[in-house]
Scaffold this motif. Structure first.
Motif, mmCIF file in Angstrom:
data_model
loop_
_atom_site.group_PDB
_atom_site.id
_atom_site.type_symbol
_atom_site.label_atom_id
_atom_site.label_comp_id
_atom_site.label_asym_id
_atom_site.label_seq_id
_atom_site.Cartn_x
_atom_site.Cartn_y
_atom_site.Cartn_z
ATOM 1 N N ILE A 183 -15.328 3.445 -64.208
ATOM 2 C CA ILE A 183 -15.878 2.176 -64.325
ATOM 3 C C ILE A 183 -17.342 1.944 -64.888
ATOM 4 O O ILE A 183 -17.648 0.901 -65.793
ATOM 5 C CB ILE A 183 -16.088 1.811 -62.557
ATOM 6 C CG1 ILE A 183 -14.669 1.614 -62.283
ATOM 7 C CG2 ILE A 183 -17.094 0.602 -62.572
ATOM 8 C CD1 ILE A 183 -14.496 1.414 -60.654
ATOM 9 N N GLN A 233 -18.883 -9.450 -65.526
ATOM 10 C CA GLN A 233 -19.680 -8.835 -64.496
ATOM 11 C C GLN A 233 -20.936 -8.872 -64.157
ATOM 12 O O GLN A 233 -21.665 -8.576 -63.595
ATOM 13 C CB GLN A 233 -19.318 -7.135 -64.713
ATOM 14 C CG GLN A 233 -19.785 -6.716 -65.832
ATOM 15 C CD GLN A 233 -19.015 -6.540 -66.884
ATOM 16 O OE1 GLN A 233 -18.092 -7.493 -67.121
ATOM 17 N NE2 GLN A 233 -19.106 -5.481 -67.631
ATOM 18 N N ARG A 237 -11.893 -1.453 -60.260
ATOM 19 C CA ARG A 237 -12.386 -1.374 -58.924
ATOM 20 C C ARG A 237 -11.512 -1.529 -57.761
ATOM 21 O O ARG A 237 -11.488 -1.088 -56.813
ATOM 22 C CB ARG A 237 -13.575 -2.444 -58.758
ATOM 23 C CG ARG A 237 -14.790 -2.288 -59.470
ATOM 24 C CD ARG A 237 -15.825 -3.259 -59.227
ATOM 25 N NE ARG A 237 -17.136 -3.321 -60.260
ATOM 26 C CZ ARG A 237 -17.068 -4.178 -61.010
ATOM 27 N NH1 ARG A 237 -16.301 -5.091 -61.474
ATOM 28 N NH2 ARG A 237 -18.206 -4.080 -62.185
ATOM 29 N N ARG A 282 -10.684 0.877 -54.865
ATOM 30 C CA ARG A 282 -10.978 0.231 -53.275
ATOM 31 C C ARG A 282 -9.820 0.831 -52.501
ATOM 32 O O ARG A 282 -10.149 0.788 -51.201
ATOM 33 C CB ARG A 282 -10.694 -1.220 -53.565
ATOM 34 C CG ARG A 282 -11.441 -2.001 -52.146
ATOM 35 C CD ARG A 282 -11.737 -3.462 -52.474
ATOM 36 N NE ARG A 282 -10.441 -4.377 -52.751
ATOM 37 C CZ ARG A 282 -10.057 -5.024 -51.802
ATOM 38 N NH1 ARG A 282 -10.103 -4.906 -50.594
ATOM 39 N NH2 ARG A 282 -8.807 -5.813 -52.238
ATOM 40 N N GLU A 321 -14.771 6.055 -60.622
ATOM 41 C CA GLU A 321 -16.020 5.592 -60.611
ATOM 42 C C GLU A 321 -16.765 5.959 -61.959
ATOM 43 O O GLU A 321 -17.495 5.382 -62.490
ATOM 44 C CB GLU A 321 -17.037 6.579 -59.453
ATOM 45 C CG GLU A 321 -16.533 6.180 -58.237
ATOM 46 C CD GLU A 321 -17.094 6.931 -57.198
ATOM 47 O OE1 GLU A 321 -17.701 7.854 -57.468
ATOM 48 O OE2 GLU A 321 -17.176 6.598 -55.874
#
Length: 497
Positions: A262, A482, A242, A246, A259
């Protein structure tokens, strides 16, 4: 024969073969502690880092050794980035994040090799543990090393001469699925930790581990810290990816791949979390000892998740170990049986749907024995809560004491959540109040499962007052880094993937 576990200290081994030639010099890396935000991430906690230890008898003439530390490295410092390269601030941050991913792989590989060369191989060579015991404790650690070497190699291959990396997304999308092999390693950790703790009662094992702990290569980390590194690394991947995403521009082709990467790692972590939770639950169910056939409960057999567990103490000072499974609360005593730590049922299992929970104010509980209660200090009557159960002629009431306010709250939250889940599954609409009572949403009235007041319960014979040592509390809701810690527990639980 069943015996209470011994807490007797053993003297250090007076003579042990020198380890000087058995522990090769290996670089070492700092280990982030067993996920502090997810103590239960994969269900266990690492042992806390010890304070500086007093000199041992066998080392009193030796000069104090310095602890090796790994210096943190930055991409911009490592490759001496020139201002003339005209890199934007965002691009520099992106390169730093990619470099952190690569450097983390290098550090991980070094630590895994160190665990094998400095702990596994010497203990096998010195016959401190059997090969079978070492295989149980170290699990599939060997197979993880080439896996991470492959990623490190690929990341280095795409690095340009100036040190920058253009794309990492396709590499990660292709490599991350192989992390599914972590499920066997992580699922083994509950049994591995239990066996390691048991073997520490052997003075030869304890002496060896103590020598390693006081050696520079260990960086004051014990063996379990090193064995927990793979799990810690696994839960860190989503955060690392991430961070890279970012700082990746929207028009960069790497964004779509990142993406996707992830999503892949989140799915893998969730799957491993589930399997590890089932493995932990199965491990403790197999170590329950029943004094009579009537104590066996189908709710225990059908449980696949252990919501939380921990060592507690009653108002008479008796230590108990309490397990909260999906639908049943089990109160036990830790005992040694056939040289294994087991848990002997102390009372009949309590169905969660019929359990009454009460948060007790400090000073409300009276300690056992009039004399003892009269001279007790305030600390001994704090952090109590009570669980009760009544079914026909059968009734139980247990006043349980947490070792601090925070841990008490974790137990309360977890029990309430378990009760609410069971009631919802049974189709009962409504909510639980702060004391675990069921509120009818239509009338707003409180509906207790059983007697209307806990004080009406027969407390004479079945009261057990337990003080909880939540160093082992393992809330299922905090297994992965998470996930939301809805139970509010530490849980164990580091976040204990």
């Amino acid at each position: 024969m069943i015996e209470e576990p011994s807490n007797k200290r053993v003297k250090p081994l007076s003579r042990v073969t020198s380890l000087a030639n058995l522990i090769p010099p290996v670089k070492a890396t700092p280990l982030k502690r067993f996920s502090q935000t997810l103590q239960r991430s994969i269900s266990f906690r690492s042992e806390s880092r010890p304070d500086i230890l007093a000199p041992r008898p066998w080392s009193r003439n030796a000069a104090p050794s310095s602890t090796k530390r790994r210096d943190s490295k930055l991409w911009s410092e490592t490759f001496d980035v020139c201002v003339n390269q005209m890199l934007t601030s965002k691009e520099i941050k992106r390169q730093e994040a990619i470099f952190e991913l690569s450097q983390g792989e290098e550090d991980l590989i070094e630590d895994l090799k160190l665990a094998k060369k400095a702990y596994h191989d010497p203990m096998l060579k010195l016959s401190i543990m059997t090969e079978q015991e070492l295989n149980q404790i170290f699990g599939t650690l060997d197979s993880l090393i080439p896996l991470h070497e492959e990623l490190l190699s690929q990341l280095r291959d795409v690095r340009k001469p100036d040190g920058s990396t253009e794309h990492v997304g396709p590499i990660l999308v292709g490599w991350l699925p192989c992390l599914s092999s972590y499920d066997s390693y992580c699922s083994n950790q509950v049994a591995a930790k239990a066996l390691l703790d048991h073997k520490k009662q052997d003075h030869r094992v304890q002496d060896f581990l103590q020598r390693c702990l006081e050696s520079p290569f260990s960086r004051k980390l014990d063996l379990w810290n090193f064995l927990d590194i793979p799990r810690s690394r696994l839960v860190k991947y989503p955060l690392l990816l991430r961070e890279i995403l970012r700082h990746t521009p929207n028009d960069n082709p790497d964004q779509q791949h990142l993406e996707e990467a992830i999503n892949i790692i989140q799915g893998i972590v969730a799957e491993i979390n589930t399997k590890t939770g089932e493995s932990e639950c199965r491990y403790y169910k197999e170590r329950l000892l029943y004094l009579e056939e009537g104590q066996k409960d189908s709710l225990i057999d059908s449980s696949r998740v252990l919501c939380c567990h921990g060592e507690l103490k009653n108002n008479r000072g008796v230590k108990l170990h309490v397990f909260l499974f999906q639908e049943v609360l089990v109160i036990t005593r830790a005992v040694t049986h056939n040289e294994q730590l087991c848990y002997q049922l102390y009372r009949q299992p309590i169905p969660v749907k019929d359990l009454l929970l009460e948060d007790l104010q400090d000073g409300e509980v009276r300690l056992g024995g009039s004399l003892r209660g009269a001279f007790s200090n305030n600390e001994r009557i704090k952090n109590f809560f009570r669980v009760s159960f009544k079914n026909g002629s059968q009734s139980q009431t247990h006043s349980l004491q947490a070792n601090d306010t925070f841990n008490k709250q974790q137990w309360l939250n977890c029990i309430r959540q378990a009760k609410e889940t069971v009631l919802c599954a049974a189709g009962q609409a409504g909510v639980l109040d702060s004391e675990g009572s069921f509120l009818n949403p239509t009338t707003g009235s409180r509906e207790l499962q059983g007697e209307t007041k806990l004080e009406q319960m027969d407390q004479s014979d079945s009261e057990s007052d337990c003080s909880m040592d939540t160093s082992e509390v393992s809330l299922d809701c905090e297994r992965m880094e998470q996930t939301d810690s809805s139970c509010g527990n530490s849980r164990h639980g580091e976040s204990n993937v």
